[in-house]
Design an enzyme around this catalytic site. Structure first.
Site, short mmCIF file in Angstrom:
data_model
loop_
_atom_site.label_atom_id
_atom_site.label_comp_id
_atom_site.label_asym_id
_atom_site.label_seq_id
_atom_site.Cartn_x
_atom_site.Cartn_y
_atom_site.Cartn_z
N ASN A 226 0.75 -1.17 0.03
CA ASN A 226 0.01 0.00 0.00
C ASN A 226 0.84 1.29 -0.11
O ASN A 226 0.48 2.17 -0.60
CB ASN A 226 -1.05 0.05 1.24
N LYS B 141 11.39 -8.79 1.42
CA LYS B 141 10.42 -9.63 0.84
C LYS B 141 9.43 -8.65 0.64
O LYS B 141 8.80 -8.58 1.64
CB LYS B 141 10.18 -10.64 1.79
N ALA C 14 5.59 -7.07 -1.00
CA ALA C 14 4.22 -7.83 -1.78
C ALA C 14 4.59 -8.13 -3.20
O ALA C 14 5.19 -7.39 -4.10
CB ALA C 14 3.30 -6.74 -1.48
N SER C 15 4.17 -9.28 -3.50
CA SER C 15 4.13 -9.56 -4.74
C SER C 15 3.59 -9.02 -6.01
O SER C 15 3.91 -9.00 -7.22
CB SER C 15 3.38 -11.12 -4.68
N SER D 147 -1.31 -7.57 7.47
CA SER D 147 -2.37 -8.18 8.17
C SER D 147 -2.15 -8.73 9.64
O SER D 147 -1.00 -9.24 9.87
CB SER D 147 -3.18 -9.22 7.34
N GLU E 81 3.70 -4.28 12.63
CA GLU E 81 2.64 -3.17 12.42
C GLU E 81 1.49 -3.80 11.67
O GLU E 81 1.57 -4.05 10.62
CB GLU E 81 3.26 -1.88 11.65
N LEU E 82 0.40 -4.04 12.04
CA LEU E 82 -0.68 -4.80 11.89
C LEU E 82 -1.86 -3.89 11.26
O LEU E 82 -1.75 -2.75 11.11
CB LEU E 82 -0.94 -6.04 12.59
N CYS F 286 -3.56 0.92 7.03
CA CYS F 286 -3.94 0.58 8.27
C CYS F 286 -4.27 1.72 9.16
O CYS F 286 -4.99 1.37 9.99
CB CYS F 286 -2.56 -0.23 8.87
N GLU G 46 -11.67 -4.85 9.83
CA GLU G 46 -11.02 -3.81 9.00
C GLU G 46 -11.45 -3.79 7.81
O GLU G 46 -11.52 -4.72 6.93
CB GLU G 46 -9.42 -4.15 8.99
#
Length: 457
Positions: free
Chosen positions: A131, A154, A156-157, A207, A228-229, A262, A361
């Site tokens: 994001n 790593k 996000a894809s 998440s 940080e979720l 988030c 959420e």
């Protein structure tokens, strides 16, 4: 196997990247560990010089980097430029302050000399979301490298180009080879990276479910984590608030990054007396944003990052409507060509406990309005969540607002008359199901160091 960058405007593949093999990943980890042996001995002067060089690279390449975000995850150009500026700022902040944050702290004891020293841990693995594909990485990267650690990413894809661009920025800035590397891997390969003995710590933004999995594995290996979720951030609007200003700020917070944040406001808790007036103002502000092509300078809202995420959000909206919520705005999927992952700004009212949006959420441009009898009831609703990332209260009585923010609201960041945001000068993170640990400020750089006691008799 390949990892594809897909344009969320039209669903077309932008570029395919070959997924790294297990041998390649192992080799990269070994390279980064060897780089750390020297990097940990580097001076703060050298690290500062390189970090300022990285800030300059971000500034010089900001247009192309913003364009890349627009293509890969639909962020409007003006928002992408703001994100790169923020990354530049965090690099400059830690370049200026890291040495002071990690300076030895003398402690008076019966010893001849005793003090606390802050030493690097080694390799920190960062598992990052799509994001804010640059900011999320740089708020870890800048303090980690300034502390003498090395980094593996790593990403996000769906933002592989952004991941590779970050590695290239590090090279362009003149950092030693392999101090920071991107691992082009899917989620299924992460476990083996965490398990590698040279990886000493993990930071994850994502998440709650992903955080639980990563934290569980890392804990089993006694490796430090910062998480940080998710969040279901409440904004309370009291009857003495400046409603025009509050409505504008609340709409802006809900629609930051098209609601895919988030820390964006999710639940708006309205004291009964001002409920109708605020709702009218809020609907006007939510409906005022221009949706369009993220590559056009005038666009406020682009598409969501992926069509499947849009479809999941729409299903959430429909479940709430089925259970009695009223849709005051939006709630529709555009059905014409060129709108592959778009979703209308949406406002739901009449939310009750037991409805999905009361506790889930909503990760997209969907706002939920809740009614409260009075301030005490509003605070109770705000805290009735398993999350605890951000919260805000709007009132003309700043002293009372401060009391609510400081002692009543249960979250990692509590703001008064402002949208909740991250700032390099302030610690950032959550409690409960929103995670633990802190990023940014002095607290953030001290998360991934050995806080070592040195005692000389």
């Amino acid at each position: 196997m390949s990892i594809n960058a897909i344009n969320p405007v039209n669903g077309k593949i932008i570029k395919s990247y070959k997924e790294a093999t297990e041998d390649t990943v192992r080799r990269k980890i070994e390279q980064t560990h060897k780089a750390w042996i020297n990097w940990r001995e580097s001076s703060f002067e050298d690290r500062t010089r390189l970090m300022n060089s990285l800030a300059a690279q971000l500034h010089n390449q900001r247009d192309s980097l913003a364009n890349l975000m627009a293509l890969e995850m639909g962020k409007p150009l003006k928002d992408g430029l703001a994100e790169i500026n923020k990354c530049q700022g965090v690099c400059e902040y830690y370049a200026s302050n890291a040495a002071a944050f990690l300076k030895d702290q003398q402690v008076e004891t019966e010893a001849t000399k005793s003090y606390v020293s802050f030493q690097p841990l080694g390799i920190v693995l960062a598992i990052m979301p799509w994001n804010f594909p640059f900011w999320q990485v740089f708020r870890f990267l800048a303090p980690a490298l300034m502390a003498g650690n090395c980094g593996l990413l790593k990403h996000a894809s769906n933002v592989p180009g952004c991941a590779m661009a970050i590695e290239q920025l590090i090279k362009d800035a003149g950092f030693p080879d392999h101090v920071f590397q991107t691992l082009m891997i899917g989620s299924s390969a992460v476990n083996k990276v965490i398990a590698h003995p040279s990886v000493k710590a993990v930071t994850l933004t994502g998440s709650t479910e992903a955080g639980i999995k990563v934290a569980g594995q890392a804990a089993g290996l006694l490796k430090k984590t910062v998480l940080e979720l998710g969040g279901s951030d409440p904004y309370i609007i009291l009857e003495d608030a400046d409603l025009e200003s509050a409505a504008e700020i609340c709409a802006s917070s809900r629609l930051i990054n098209n609601g895919q944040s988030c820390i964006a406001a999710k639940r708006f808790i309205l004291v009964k007396k001002i409920e109708r007036e605020f709702t009218e103002l809020f609907l006007e502000k939510m409906n005022d944003r221009k949706t369009g092509d993220p590559l056009e300078a005038c666009t406020d809202l682009g598409p969501m990052a992926r069509a499947d995420l849009r479809d999941e959000l729409h299903a959430q909206v429909q479940r709430n409507i089925t259970m009695g919520a009223k849709c005051l705005l939006g709630g529709q999927i555009p059905n014409h060509k060129g709108k592959h992952a778009y979703y209308q700004p949406t406002v739901l009212s009449g939310m009750k406990k037991g409805m999905p949006a009361y506790s889930e959420e909503m990760f997209g441009p969907v706002a939920t309005l809740l009614s409260a009898r009075d301030t005490e009831h509003a605070i109770k609703i705000a805290n009735d969540t398993s999350f605890g990332l951000g919260a805000a209260v709007f009132t003309s009585d700043k002293q009372y607002g401060e009391e609510i923010a400081r002692t009543k609201l249960q979250a990692g960041s509590c703001f008064v008359n402002s949208l909740v945001k991250s700032d390099p000068r302030l610690p950032f993170g959550g409690i409960n199901q929103s995670g633990y640990g802190r990023e940014l400020s002095a607290f953030g750089i001290q998360e991934f160091v050995n806080i070592k006691t040195v005692y000389i008799k």
